[in-house]
Design an enzyme around this catalytic site. Structure first.
Site, PDB file in Angstrom:
ATOM      1  N   ALA A  62       0.820  -0.934   0.212  1.00 11.98           N
ATOM      2  CA  ALA A  62       0.121   0.007   0.230  1.00 11.98           C
ATOM      3  C   ALA A  62       1.381   1.314  -0.355  1.00 11.98           C
ATOM      4  O   ALA A  62       2.170   1.490  -0.021  1.00 11.98           O
ATOM      5  CB  ALA A  62      -0.922   0.100   1.125  1.00 11.98           C
ATOM      6  N   GLY A 108      -0.521  -5.333   0.441  1.00 14.62           N
ATOM      7  CA  GLY A 108      -1.091  -5.138  -0.261  1.00 14.62           C
ATOM      8  C   GLY A 108      -0.639  -5.960  -2.120  1.00 14.62           C
ATOM      9  O   GLY A 108      -1.962  -6.355  -2.649  1.00 14.62           O
ATOM     10  N   GLU A 111      -1.473  -9.405  -1.509  1.00 14.16           N
ATOM     11  CA  GLU A 111      -3.240  -9.510  -1.270  1.00 14.16           C
ATOM     12  C   GLU A 111      -3.966  -9.130  -2.840  1.00 14.16           C
ATOM     13  O   GLU A 111      -4.803 -10.210  -2.805  1.00 14.16           O
ATOM     14  CB  GLU A 111      -4.297  -8.127  -0.141  1.00 14.16           C
ATOM     15  N   GLU A 131       2.544  -6.442   7.405  1.00 10.46           N
ATOM     16  CA  GLU A 131       1.466  -4.891   8.059  1.00 10.46           C
ATOM     17  C   GLU A 131       1.708  -4.972   9.435  1.00 10.46           C
ATOM     18  O   GLU A 131       2.053  -4.097  10.283  1.00 10.46           O
ATOM     19  CB  GLU A 131       0.101  -5.291   8.093  1.00 10.46           C
TER      20      GLU A 131
END
Length: 257
Positions: A62, A108, A111, A131
């Site tokens: 991210a 992310g 993901e 994270e």
């Protein structure tokens, strides 16, 4: 200028993330990804998608800088739910999406890759969910999809330690379909996509509809629980410290609050 290039050839749509150096999943990139998926849906000639990153990485995660703009924890839950919704759309897309992973697929980025139907990785790629090193948790279904691929035990280890695994390890644990050399990634991914594109589109769509029935019925409840937990931890002092430490390139000092 678009940060998600779009090109169609031989029935395959190639989506390339062009946001160096990290190919971060910014809100702009996620919006473009949603728009490009709509474009693919409207193009009946497309029977497969290849998703890849330009430069050194697939996607390193991210855009952490965007986190500092959140006004309160409700913003973080909204972000998690939007990401989950988009990645669910990818997982239930009517044509298969193949992730070509090199360099790094972290946070992310991983993901996103896990929402794809097929993952081809290079031996030296790094895949992980770091994270917790920021004082937060995965929020785009990482806590739900990773155990489906590697099992609960390995998922606990990867998420709690924050340490990435190599492409070869990802293949060993079932997170990747194939592992290849760096210079073979695009060739092998395109070859598979073209082989799929030779099939009948109605047949492909039936397969894409049928396979998800094998998933546990608790998945949607898990997504809601993840979004709520993401909101809770995002409002903590440790999350603020972790994000700030990341931006300042230092080790965070967590106080467990």
């Amino acid at each position: 200028m678009s940060i998600l290039a779009y090109d169609v050839k031989d029935g395959v749509a190639y989506l390339t993330i062009q946001s160096p150096p990290a190919n971060a999943l910014s809100s702009t990139l996620l919006l473009e990804l949603e728009e490009k998926l709509k474009k693919v849906e409207a193009d009946k000639s497309v029977k497969a998608i290849v998703l890849k990153g330009e430069g050194r990485f697939f996607s390193a995660g991210a855009d952490i800088k965007e986190f500092t703009s959140f006004q309160d924890s409700s913003d973080s839950k909204s972000l998690a739910q939007k990401g989950q919704e988009l990645f669910n759309k990818i997982e239930h897309f009517p044509v298969p999406v193949i992730a070509a992973i090199h360099g790094a697929a972290l946070g992310g980025g991983l993901e996103l890759a896990m929402a794809c139907h097929i993952r081809i990785v290079t031996k030296t790629a790094k895949l992980g969910l770091p994270e917790l090193t920021l004082g937060i948790i995965p929020g785009f279904a990482g806590t739900q999809r990773l155990p489906q691929h590697v099992g609960n035990a390995k998922a606990y280890e990867m998420i709690l330690s924050g340490e990435p695994i190599s492409g070869e390890e990802a293949y060993h644990f079932g997170l990747a379909n194939r592992v290849v050399e760096e210079d073979e990634l695009f060739t092998e991914t395109s070859k598979l996509a073209k082989k799929i594109a030779e099939k009948s589109r109605p047949s492909i769509q039936h397969i894409m509809n049928l396979v998800p029935y094998a998933k546990t019925e608790l998945f949607d409840r898990g997504l809601e629980a993840e979004a709520n937990a993401f909101k809770e931890v995002f409002g903590s002092q440790d999350a603020k410290e972790g994000i700030q430490a990341f931006l300042e390139k230092r080790k965070p000092n967590f106080i467990d609050k």
